[in-house]
Design a protein around this motif. Structure first.
Motif, mmCIF file in Angstrom:
data_model
loop_
_atom_site.group_PDB
_atom_site.id
_atom_site.type_symbol
_atom_site.label_atom_id
_atom_site.label_comp_id
_atom_site.label_asym_id
_atom_site.label_seq_id
_atom_site.Cartn_x
_atom_site.Cartn_y
_atom_site.Cartn_z
ATOM 1 N N ASN A 374 0.924 -0.964 0.002
ATOM 2 C CA ASN A 374 -0.179 0.085 0.405
ATOM 3 C C ASN A 374 1.009 1.189 0.295
ATOM 4 N N LEU A 375 1.333 2.184 -0.931
ATOM 5 C CA LEU A 375 1.647 3.490 -1.530
ATOM 6 C C LEU A 375 1.062 4.875 -1.249
ATOM 7 N N THR A 376 1.734 4.850 -0.426
ATOM 8 C CA THR A 376 0.991 6.787 0.141
ATOM 9 C C THR A 376 2.255 7.448 -0.488
ATOM 10 N N ILE A 377 1.510 8.515 -1.036
ATOM 11 C CA ILE A 377 1.988 9.871 -1.951
ATOM 12 C C ILE A 377 1.987 10.041 -0.564
ATOM 13 N N LEU A 378 4.500 10.894 -0.242
ATOM 14 C CA LEU A 378 4.069 12.201 0.808
ATOM 15 C C LEU A 378 4.408 13.435 -0.161
ATOM 16 N N ARG A 379 4.726 13.692 -1.236
ATOM 17 C CA ARG A 379 4.500 14.902 -2.012
ATOM 18 C C ARG A 379 5.224 14.216 -3.408
ATOM 19 N N GLU A 380 4.524 15.246 -4.270
ATOM 20 C CA GLU A 380 4.846 15.447 -5.484
ATOM 21 C C GLU A 380 5.312 16.676 -6.354
ATOM 22 N N TYR A 381 5.730 16.848 -7.514
ATOM 23 C CA TYR A 381 6.563 17.933 -8.007
ATOM 24 C C TYR A 381 6.051 18.372 -8.970
ATOM 25 N N ASP A 382 5.660 19.642 -9.051
ATOM 26 C CA ASP A 382 5.726 20.686 -9.988
ATOM 27 C C ASP A 382 6.245 22.079 -10.761
ATOM 28 N N TYR A 383 5.813 22.405 -11.477
ATOM 29 C CA TYR A 383 6.891 23.521 -12.541
ATOM 30 C C TYR A 383 6.454 24.622 -10.913
ATOM 31 N N GLU A 384 5.433 24.694 -9.769
ATOM 32 C CA GLU A 384 5.501 25.888 -8.704
ATOM 33 C C GLU A 384 7.106 25.370 -7.781
ATOM 34 N N ASP A 385 7.060 23.975 -7.867
ATOM 35 C CA ASP A 385 8.410 23.951 -7.405
ATOM 36 C C ASP A 385 9.809 24.553 -7.697
ATOM 37 N N TYR A 386 9.600 23.922 -9.108
ATOM 38 C CA TYR A 386 11.041 24.028 -9.888
ATOM 39 C C TYR A 386 11.205 25.966 -10.208
ATOM 40 N N LYS A 387 9.778 26.434 -9.695
ATOM 41 C CA LYS A 387 9.975 28.431 -10.146
ATOM 42 C C LYS A 387 10.437 28.334 -8.571
ATOM 43 N N SER A 388 9.637 28.204 -7.978
ATOM 44 C CA SER A 388 9.549 28.583 -6.711
ATOM 45 C C SER A 388 10.947 28.706 -5.876
ATOM 46 N N ARG A 389 12.411 28.260 -6.332
ATOM 47 C CA ARG A 389 13.590 28.382 -6.095
ATOM 48 C C ARG A 389 14.397 28.985 -6.543
ATOM 49 N N MET A 390 13.442 29.854 -7.629
ATOM 50 C CA MET A 390 14.645 31.395 -8.262
ATOM 51 C C MET A 390 13.441 33.005 -7.788
ATOM 52 N N ASP A 391 12.637 32.492 -6.828
ATOM 53 C CA ASP A 391 11.833 33.104 -6.663
ATOM 54 C C ASP A 391 12.701 34.693 -6.103
#
Length: 391
Positions: A374-391
């Protein structure tokens, strides 16, 4: 979602999968060592910081170690206790806040101590101050990971210490190991005592750092306990602290990736994956080392050169534009197909905290699975995660 924990069939995107029972197995062993040897063992965030699993950790340990303001905040807000903090160099703009979130704070140099100790104590009177020391001995073979290599920036050597410490210096921090055995610690401890025991009577605690890989299958746990018990017999007033990172998450889960293309040049076959060595497995390039791949035989790096295509020998290449984002070689028992899973073993410690978004490559997802798959997803990443590194 339910997955097959052997093949991970049904997984079609990159993901780190932590297997909960394996994590608890490690935590139980670490707790056993702590109780049997009467020491405190704390989690080093530099190797593992999946904060959504901290409730599990808190069943077994009571504290963590930080090396930055962000890690100290993670300790305080997510683990629920102040951090044992060490940094090679604290800064004017962070030191007050770091002290606020720390129960112990270790200075790397006498100059940093002179600059900040009074300020730290003024802001947090209960904080315990320590000094990092360098015993000038380590059996770590790779200089990149050797904190005692010639010219190191870590710690004070014995010849530079004053005979008598100020009253606010209460501990020593000494880190000399990297995925080392108990026999290495036993030999290293002789050098630590030889160099620094004259100051032990002035201290309350000593932190022997990380790199004690006590959850590795061939680690001599009984020897570690005996060595720690012997140290206690010699210096019963000293509280002993260990802060391993890898040991907590050792062999607790893989990085699951997929083949997206197979290319050939001069007889060398490379399977290009939807993960990256430089982004997701940087230790492999830094150390360097070849990770184990499930259902594949690890071969010498150059084995793919001129290998018969019928031998099913492949380099594995990442999906970034860095030319050196590949490793090799592995031998499979079949021709690799687009879309099939490539499973990198033991990829929870360090890889999950070092993962980066160079070239805009997304982080693999994070998940935790029980024994039933039984797999529980703790976190998925998207464009906003990449973009926020340069905010």
């Amino acid at each position: 979602m339910t997955v097959d924990l052997t093949t991970f069939a049904g997984i079609h995107r990159p993901i780190y999968i932590l297997e909960g029972s394996k994590l608890r197995r490690n935590l139980e062993l670490i707790q056993h060592v702590a109780k049997a040897a009467d020491v405190e063992i704390i989690l080093a965030f530099k190797a593992y910081a999946l904060w959504k699993t901290f409730p599990i950790f808190k069943e077994y340990i009571g504290a963590t170690t930080a090396s930055s303001l962000n890690e100290a905040k993670l300790a305080f807000y997510e683990f629920g206790s102040k951090a044992h903090t060490f940094s090679p160099a604290y800064t004017d703009y962070e030191i007050d806040e770091i002290a606020k979130y720390s129960s112990h704070l270790t200075f790397n140099s006498l100059s940093q101590y002179a600059r900040y100790a009074q300020r730290v104590k003024a802001g947090n009177p209960k904080i315990s101050i320590g000094l990092r020391v360098n015993p000038e001995y380590s059996e770590v073979g790779t200089d990149l990971y050797n904190p005692c290599a010639l010219g190191t920036r870590f710690g004070v050597t014995a010849d530079k210490l004053p005979v008598t410490f100020p009253n606010d210096v209460e501990g020593f921090h000494c880190h000399c190991h990297c995925e080392s055995g108990a026999d290495v610690f036993q030999r290293t401890l002789q050098h630590i005592e030889e160099k620094f025991s004259p100051w032990f009577s002035q201290l309350k605690w000593i932190n022997f750092g990380g790199g004690h890989l006590m959850t590795r299958s061939d680690y001599d746990v009984d020897l570690l306990i005996r060595v720690l018990e012997g140290f206690h017999d010699r210096y019963p007033h000293l509280q002993v602290i260990l802060e391993p990172g890898s040991a907590f998450a050792w062999q607790t889960g893989p990085l699951v990736s997929q083949v997206v293309d197979v290319v050939e040049d001069h007889g060398i076959q490379t399977a290009i994956l939807n993960v990256s060595f430089t982004c997701h497995m940087p230790d492999c390039l830094e150390m360097p080392y070849q990770p184990a791949v499930r259902n594949a035989k690890t071969l010498p790096m150059e084995a793919a050169n001129g290998a018969s295509l019928d031998a099913y020998i492949y380099r594995l290449g990442g999906n970034s534009c860095l030319s050196g984002d590949f490793m090799g070689s592995w031998q499979f028992d079949h021709q690799l197909q687009i879309g099939e899973n490539i499973i990198f073993e033991d990829m929870i410690h360090y890889t999950t905290v070092k993962t980066n978004t160079f070239n805009g490559i997304s982080h693999p997802a994070l998940g935790i699975a029980d024994d039933s798959g039984n797999l529980t997803i703790l976190r998925e990443y998207d464009y906003e995660d990449y973009k926020s590194r340069m905010d």
